[in-house]
Design a protein around this motif. Sequence first.
Motif, PDB file in Angstrom:
ATOM      1  N   ILE A   1      41.041  51.076  56.617  1.00  0.00           N
ATOM      2  CA  ILE A   1      41.450  51.916  57.744  1.00  0.00           C
ATOM      3  C   ILE A   1      40.868  51.374  59.047  1.00  0.00           C
ATOM      4  O   ILE A   1      41.550  51.293  60.073  1.00  0.00           O
ATOM      5  N   LYS A   2      39.593  50.974  59.015  1.00  0.00           N
ATOM      6  CA  LYS A   2      38.956  50.420  60.211  1.00  0.00           C
ATOM      7  C   LYS A   2      39.633  49.128  60.660  1.00  0.00           C
ATOM      8  O   LYS A   2      39.518  48.739  61.823  1.00  0.00           O
ATOM      9  N   ASN A   3      40.311  48.453  59.741  1.00  0.00           N
ATOM     10  CA  ASN A   3      40.990  47.201  60.069  1.00  0.00           C
ATOM     11  C   ASN A   3      42.481  47.393  60.345  1.00  0.00           C
ATOM     12  O   ASN A   3      43.232  46.417  60.366  1.00  0.00           O
ATOM     13  N   GLY A   4      42.903  48.642  60.529  1.00  0.00           N
ATOM     14  CA  GLY A   4      44.240  48.870  61.046  1.00  0.00           C
ATOM     15  C   GLY A   4      45.284  49.358  60.069  1.00  0.00           C
ATOM     16  O   GLY A   4      46.454  49.490  60.441  1.00  0.00           O
ATOM     17  N   ILE A   5      44.926  49.642  58.812  1.00  0.00           N
ATOM     18  CA  ILE A   5      45.899  50.167  57.856  1.00  0.00           C
ATOM     19  C   ILE A   5      45.808  51.696  57.862  1.00  0.00           C
ATOM     20  O   ILE A   5      44.726  52.263  57.730  1.00  0.00           O
ATOM     21  N   GLU A   6      46.940  52.345  58.013  1.00  0.00           N
ATOM     22  CA  GLU A   6      46.954  53.804  58.085  1.00  0.00           C
ATOM     23  C   GLU A   6      46.484  54.420  56.768  1.00  0.00           C
ATOM     24  O   GLU A   6      46.828  53.947  55.680  1.00  0.00           O
ATOM     25  N   ALA A   7      45.712  55.486  56.886  1.00  0.00           N
ATOM     26  CA  ALA A   7      45.173  56.148  55.695  1.00  0.00           C
ATOM     27  C   ALA A   7      46.282  56.627  54.767  1.00  0.00           C
ATOM     28  O   ALA A   7      46.138  56.594  53.533  1.00  0.00           O
ATOM     29  N   SER A   8      47.416  57.054  55.355  1.00  0.00           N
ATOM     30  CA  SER A   8      48.519  57.573  54.544  1.00  0.00           C
ATOM     31  C   SER A   8      49.180  56.491  53.691  1.00  0.00           C
ATOM     32  O   SER A   8      49.938  56.818  52.767  1.00  0.00           O
ATOM     33  N   ARG A   9      48.875  55.242  53.961  1.00  0.00           N
ATOM     34  CA  ARG A   9      49.483  54.139  53.211  1.00  0.00           C
ATOM     35  C   ARG A   9      48.531  53.574  52.154  1.00  0.00           C
ATOM     36  O   ARG A   9      48.819  52.560  51.533  1.00  0.00           O
ATOM     37  N   ILE A  10      47.407  54.258  51.952  1.00  0.00           N
ATOM     38  CA  ILE A  10      46.411  53.791  50.979  1.00  0.00           C
ATOM     39  C   ILE A  10      46.212  54.845  49.900  1.00  0.00           C
ATOM     40  O   ILE A  10      45.945  56.008  50.197  1.00  0.00           O
ATOM     41  N   GLU A  11      46.332  54.436  48.656  1.00  0.00           N
ATOM     42  CA  GLU A  11      46.103  55.326  47.518  1.00  0.00           C
ATOM     43  C   GLU A  11      44.866  54.863  46.765  1.00  0.00           C
ATOM     44  O   GLU A  11      44.672  53.663  46.546  1.00  0.00           O
ATOM     45  N   THR A  12      44.001  55.802  46.388  1.00  0.00           N
ATOM     46  CA  THR A  12      42.802  55.451  45.632  1.00  0.00           C
ATOM     47  C   THR A  12      42.811  56.130  44.272  1.00  0.00           C
ATOM     48  O   THR A  12      43.341  57.236  44.111  1.00  0.00           O
ATOM     49  N   GLN A  13      42.235  55.444  43.312  1.00  0.00           N
ATOM     50  CA  GLN A  13      42.090  55.980  41.957  1.00  0.00           C
ATOM     51  C   GLN A  13      40.716  55.596  41.418  1.00  0.00           C
ATOM     52  O   GLN A  13      40.073  54.645  41.908  1.00  0.00           O
ATOM     53  N   SER A  14      40.267  56.301  40.405  1.00  0.00           N
ATOM     54  CA  SER A  14      39.033  55.949  39.713  1.00  0.00           C
ATOM     55  C   SER A  14      39.297  55.880  38.214  1.00  0.00           C
ATOM     56  O   SER A  14      39.839  56.818  37.636  1.00  0.00           O
ATOM     57  N   GLN A  15      38.930  54.757  37.632  1.00  0.00           N
ATOM     58  CA  GLN A  15      39.012  54.635  36.173  1.00  0.00           C
ATOM     59  C   GLN A  15      37.628  54.620  35.545  1.00  0.00           C
ATOM     60  O   GLN A  15      37.508  54.433  34.328  1.00  0.00           O
ATOM     61  N   GLY A  16      36.596  54.832  36.369  1.00  0.00           N
ATOM     62  CA  GLY A  16      35.239  54.894  35.833  1.00  0.00           C
ATOM     63  C   GLY A  16      34.925  53.711  34.918  1.00  0.00           C
ATOM     64  O   GLY A  16      35.223  52.570  35.257  1.00  0.00           O
ATOM     65  N   PRO A  17      34.390  53.988  33.707  1.00  0.00           N
ATOM     66  CA  PRO A  17      34.051  52.914  32.772  1.00  0.00           C
ATOM     67  C   PRO A  17      35.178  52.586  31.786  1.00  0.00           C
ATOM     68  O   PRO A  17      34.970  51.803  30.845  1.00  0.00           O
ATOM     69  N   ASP A  18      36.368  53.157  31.996  1.00  0.00           N
ATOM     70  CA  ASP A  18      37.413  53.083  30.978  1.00  0.00           C
ATOM     71  C   ASP A  18      38.212  51.778  30.967  1.00  0.00           C
ATOM     72  O   ASP A  18      38.961  51.537  30.018  1.00  0.00           O
ATOM     73  N   ALA A  19      38.081  50.946  31.994  1.00  0.00           N
ATOM     74  CA  ALA A  19      38.857  49.693  32.035  1.00  0.00           C
ATOM     75  C   ALA A  19      37.936  48.532  32.388  1.00  0.00           C
ATOM     76  O   ALA A  19      38.061  47.922  33.461  1.00  0.00           O
ATOM     77  N   PRO A  20      37.011  48.220  31.473  1.00  0.00           N
ATOM     78  CA  PRO A  20      36.052  47.144  31.776  1.00  0.00           C
ATOM     79  C   PRO A  20      36.749  45.782  31.877  1.00  0.00           C
ATOM     80  O   PRO A  20      37.708  45.506  31.167  1.00  0.00           O
ATOM     81  N   ALA A  21      36.224  44.940  32.762  1.00  0.00           N
ATOM     82  CA  ALA A  21      36.727  43.575  32.897  1.00  0.00           C
ATOM     83  C   ALA A  21      35.891  42.611  32.073  1.00  0.00           C
ATOM     84  O   ALA A  21      36.304  41.467  31.845  1.00  0.00           O
ATOM     85  N   ALA A  22      34.715  43.052  31.614  1.00  0.00           N
ATOM     86  CA  ALA A  22      33.819  42.192  30.849  1.00  0.00           C
ATOM     87  C   ALA A  22      33.001  43.053  29.901  1.00  0.00           C
ATOM     88  O   ALA A  22      33.073  44.291  29.921  1.00  0.00           O
ATOM     89  N   ASP A  23      32.218  42.397  29.072  1.00  0.00           N
ATOM     90  CA  ASP A  23      31.414  43.067  28.039  1.00  0.00           C
ATOM     91  C   ASP A  23      30.259  43.830  28.687  1.00  0.00           C
ATOM     92  O   ASP A  23      29.443  43.250  29.417  1.00  0.00           O
ATOM     93  N   ASN A  24      30.174  45.125  28.416  1.00  0.00           N
ATOM     94  CA  ASN A  24      29.091  45.932  28.972  1.00  0.00           C
ATOM     95  C   ASN A  24      27.762  45.728  28.254  1.00  0.00           C
ATOM     96  O   ASN A  24      26.760  46.347  28.620  1.00  0.00           O
ATOM     97  N   ASN A  25      27.734  44.860  27.259  1.00  0.00           N
ATOM     98  CA  ASN A  25      26.493  44.627  26.513  1.00  0.00           C
ATOM     99  C   ASN A  25      25.600  43.592  27.186  1.00  0.00           C
ATOM    100  O   ASN A  25      24.486  43.342  26.726  1.00  0.00           O
ATOM    101  N   THR A  26      26.067  42.987  28.260  1.00  0.00           N
ATOM    102  CA  THR A  26      25.255  42.012  28.991  1.00  0.00           C
ATOM    103  C   THR A  26      25.159  42.436  30.451  1.00  0.00           C
ATOM    104  O   THR A  26      26.045  43.130  30.980  1.00  0.00           O
ATOM    105  N   ALA A  27      24.091  41.996  31.106  1.00  0.00           N
ATOM    106  CA  ALA A  27      23.911  42.322  32.527  1.00  0.00           C
ATOM    107  C   ALA A  27      25.025  41.702  33.372  1.00  0.00           C
ATOM    108  O   ALA A  27      25.537  42.329  34.310  1.00  0.00           O
ATOM    109  N   ALA A  28      25.406  40.468  33.015  1.00  0.00           N
ATOM    110  CA  ALA A  28      26.473  39.801  33.764  1.00  0.00           C
ATOM    111  C   ALA A  28      27.800  40.529  33.588  1.00  0.00           C
ATOM    112  O   ALA A  28      28.577  40.670  34.540  1.00  0.00           O
ATOM    113  N   GLY A  29      28.060  41.001  32.367  1.00  0.00           N
ATOM    114  CA  GLY A  29      29.288  41.735  32.117  1.00  0.00           C
ATOM    115  C   GLY A  29      29.339  43.048  32.871  1.00  0.00           C
ATOM    116  O   GLY A  29      30.362  43.413  33.456  1.00  0.00           O
TER     117      GLY A  29
END
Length: 300
Positions: free
Chosen positions: A260-288
């Motif tokens: 928004i601060k960079n010029g995109i209208e708030a009405s054109r932005i949608e936000t969602q939260s998937q919390g921990p349900d869609a991991p991109a890496a293994d949660n068993n390591t610090a790097a993951g």
Amino acid sequence: MSKKLFYLLGIVVTIILGTILYLKFCCSCCVPTKTTDNTTNIVKTPERNQTPFFLDGSGINYQCNDNFNFLQNNSALLEPISDSISIGVEALKDVLLENPNQKITITGYAMSNEENATKFENLGLARANDVKTFFVSKGLAESQFDTKGELVDSWQILGDTLSGPVKFIFSTSAASNSTDLDLLRDKINKSPLVLYFNTNQSNNKLSTLENQKINDIISYTKQVPDARVLIVGHSDNVGNRDANTVLAQKRADFTKDYLIKNGIEASRIETQSQGPDAPAADNNTAAGMAKNRRTVITIK
């Protein structure tokens, strides 16, 4: 009258006549000449091959006495960059965001006797690319800059420093067609902007690459009025799931505020939260887990 007195009088008369004749005929060259057209003749000093920091394009006309400087035989910008240049760069950033078809050619100069130890074909081109890199690091879109290099016989040198061997030429590219926009959308979505966050934190300092991707998103949304931006927040699985879902939403909201601060209208932005349900890496390591604490920004 004695002969002696007559002789002395003759000497005095001769001196006086000689002085009068000298002033009349021999010293005319010492009198300044006047031109018939009443103009002043100015002796020009040789022009110095120096370019001021000058931004002159659609929406901007900025000039200051400082400039980007380089050591001889070197392609790296001398730092620190002056405040007056930084002010111009910020003004240029606003202009380019408002005019995504605006293009700037950065021309870098180098003396023909300078050594070129860079990967570029000449040192002038290397200097132009270092200035471009500086602009991109300040959040300007890389796609709006071209670079070229030129060799010259001489340049203004102060000590071992070349003073301002760069110039900027503004031009307007042809309006983007639908194919170009489709390619830009695909680029954004195939390699989406991903922001990573520290544990329990929802703010983040953006890198040069991240700023570039944000500029691509801004450029696309300015050219496609019905475009929508989707921001999805994620977390690792440490702690309570509900708390992680809230934290992931805060990360998405932080990213939305930045857009928004960079010029995109708030009405054109949608936000969602998937919390921990869609991991991109293994949660068993610090790097993951570090890779899972993120937001992902795409075009819907």
